[in-house]
Write an enzyme that holds these catalytic residues in place. Structure first.
Site, PDB file in Angstrom:
ATOM      1  N   ASN A  49      74.303  28.075  26.741  1.00 36.98           N
ATOM      2  CA  ASN A  49      72.995  27.936  27.389  1.00 36.98           C
ATOM      3  C   ASN A  49      72.236  29.261  27.378  1.00 36.98           C
ATOM      4  OD1 ASN A  49      75.085  28.663  29.219  1.00 36.98           O
ATOM      5  ND2 ASN A  49      73.866  28.062  30.984  1.00 36.98           N
ATOM      6  N   GLU A  51      68.980  30.794  29.266  1.00 36.90           N
ATOM      7  CA  GLU A  51      68.006  30.593  30.338  1.00 36.90           C
ATOM      8  C   GLU A  51      66.770  31.464  30.157  1.00 36.90           C
ATOM      9  OE1 GLU A  51      70.274  30.943  33.992  1.00 36.90           O
ATOM     10  OE2 GLU A  51      71.195  28.971  33.626  1.00 36.90           O
ATOM     11  N   ASN A  52      65.809  31.249  31.052  1.00 38.35           N
ATOM     12  CA  ASN A  52      64.528  31.940  30.939  1.00 38.35           C
ATOM     13  C   ASN A  52      63.992  32.199  32.345  1.00 38.35           C
ATOM     14  OD1 ASN A  52      61.368  31.925  30.515  1.00 38.35           O
ATOM     15  ND2 ASN A  52      62.285  32.249  28.504  1.00 38.35           N
ATOM     16  N   ALA A  53      63.246  33.306  32.499  1.00 41.48           N
ATOM     17  CA  ALA A  53      62.656  33.631  33.793  1.00 41.48           C
ATOM     18  C   ALA A  53      61.720  32.524  34.264  1.00 41.48           C
ATOM     19  CB  ALA A  53      61.914  34.960  33.712  1.00 41.48           C
ATOM     20  N   TYR A  55      62.036  29.120  34.610  1.00 38.89           N
ATOM     21  CA  TYR A  55      63.274  28.337  34.602  1.00 38.89           C
ATOM     22  C   TYR A  55      63.298  27.103  33.681  1.00 38.89           C
ATOM     23  CZ  TYR A  55      64.691  31.069  38.759  1.00 38.89           C
ATOM     24  OH  TYR A  55      65.034  32.066  39.634  1.00 38.89           O
ATOM     25  N   CYS A  60      69.836  24.155  27.226  1.00 40.19           N
ATOM     26  CA  CYS A  60      71.258  23.861  27.421  1.00 40.19           C
ATOM     27  C   CYS A  60      72.082  24.225  26.181  1.00 40.19           C
ATOM     28  CB  CYS A  60      71.461  22.378  27.702  1.00 40.19           C
ATOM     29  SG  CYS A  60      70.804  21.808  29.267  1.00 40.19           S
ATOM     30  N   GLU A  62      74.276  22.495  24.625  1.00 43.27           N
ATOM     31  CA  GLU A  62      74.394  21.429  23.627  1.00 43.27           C
ATOM     32  C   GLU A  62      73.246  21.502  22.625  1.00 43.27           C
ATOM     33  OE1 GLU A  62      74.643  21.240  26.877  1.00 43.27           O
ATOM     34  OE2 GLU A  62      75.948  19.603  27.527  1.00 43.27           O
ATOM     35  N   CYS A  93      73.663  16.839  30.232  1.00 43.01           N
ATOM     36  CA  CYS A  93      72.516  16.337  30.991  1.00 43.01           C
ATOM     37  C   CYS A  93      71.812  15.239  30.186  1.00 43.01           C
ATOM     38  CB  CYS A  93      71.552  17.471  31.328  1.00 43.01           C
ATOM     39  SG  CYS A  93      70.481  17.978  29.961  1.00 43.01           S
ATOM     40  N   CYS A  96      70.045  16.308  26.989  1.00 40.32           N
ATOM     41  CA  CYS A  96      71.001  16.621  25.917  1.00 40.32           C
ATOM     42  C   CYS A  96      71.627  15.355  25.337  1.00 40.32           C
ATOM     43  CB  CYS A  96      72.080  17.565  26.423  1.00 40.32           C
ATOM     44  SG  CYS A  96      71.481  19.255  26.603  1.00 40.32           S
TER      45      CYS A  96
HETATM   46  N1  THU Z   1      73.452  23.287  31.252  1.00 37.15           N
HETATM   47  C1  THU Z   1      73.904  23.144  29.981  1.00 37.15           C
HETATM   48  O1  THU Z   1      73.893  24.101  29.192  1.00 37.15           O
HETATM   49  N2  THU Z   1      74.360  21.932  29.599  1.00 37.15           N
HETATM   50  C2  THU Z   1      74.400  20.821  30.403  1.00 37.15           C
HETATM   51  O2  THU Z   1      74.719  19.751  29.949  1.00 37.15           O
HETATM   52  C3  THU Z   1      74.060  20.949  31.818  1.00 37.15           C
HETATM   53  C4  THU Z   1      73.417  22.214  32.221  1.00 37.15           C
HETATM   54  C5  THU Z   1      72.949  24.601  31.666  1.00 37.15           C
HETATM   55  C6  THU Z   1      71.473  24.664  31.895  1.00 37.15           C
HETATM   56  C7  THU Z   1      71.365  25.847  32.841  1.00 37.15           C
HETATM   57  O3  THU Z   1      71.349  27.035  32.062  1.00 37.15           O
HETATM   58  C8  THU Z   1      72.666  25.808  33.619  1.00 37.15           C
HETATM   59  O4  THU Z   1      73.546  24.988  32.882  1.00 37.15           O
HETATM   60  C9  THU Z   1      72.516  25.254  35.021  1.00 37.15           C
HETATM   61  O5  THU Z   1      71.865  24.043  35.024  1.00 37.15           O
END
Ligand code: THU
Length: 138
Positions: A49, A51-53, A55, A60, A62, A93, A96
């Site tokens: 994963n 992330e970004n400031a 949000y 993800c 995947e 999620c 994904c």
């Molecule tokens: N996240 C994933 O990378 N995959 C998932 O299937 C669920 C959530 C990440 C997104 C975010 O960076 C962190 O988990 C918390 O939600």
């Protein structure tokens, strides 16, 4: 089409997905997710994963992983593994699930690893039943 992978492939797939947690960029959630996809040609491609400031812009593991595989030219896949640090194992999620579905068949296996290395496995059909896909646009 039934997908089966060998015990050796599963060992490599899980080791790489679990190892990919270390590459996560997750300063906001601190929730590391690693993933690895096995191509039918026998390549293992990893991601995590990012992330970004701002949000919602974060991506993800995947989608990072499958995106990397797609731009590397791969289109056929045998299995996907996703690893987190929690227990029980987290599952992909909703966004994904749809993203994975684009490139896989109903019997495609998704392996989910918890923080202790235990796994559960579900097919895409189980994760996203009655799904919409490329065939509906033909
Ligand atoms: N996240 C994933 O990378 N995959 C998932 O299937 C669920 C959530 C990440 C997104 C975010 O960076 C962190 O988990 C918390 O939600």
């Amino acid at each position: 089409m039934a997908h089966t992978i060998t015990a050796q492939e599963l060992t490599t797939l899980s080791t790489k997905a679990i190892g990919a947690k270390a590459t996560a960029y997750c300063p906001y959630s601190k929730f590391r997710v690693g993933a690895c996809i096995l191509t039918t040609s026998g390549e293992f491609i990893t991601g995590a994963n990012v992330e970004n400031a701002s949000y919602p812009v974060g991506t993800c593991a995947e989608r990072v992983t499958i995106g990397a595989a797609i731009v590397a030219g791969h289109r056929d896949f045998k299995a996907l593994a996703v690893a987190t640090d929690i227990k029980p194992a987290a599952s992909p999620c909703g966004m994904c699930r749809q993203f994975i579905r684009e490139f896989t068949s109903p019997s495609f296996p998704v392996y989910m690893y918890d923080g202790e290395g235990n796994h559960k496995v579900m097919t895409m059909e189980e994760l996203l039943p009655d799904s919409f896909g490329p065939d509906h646009l033909k």
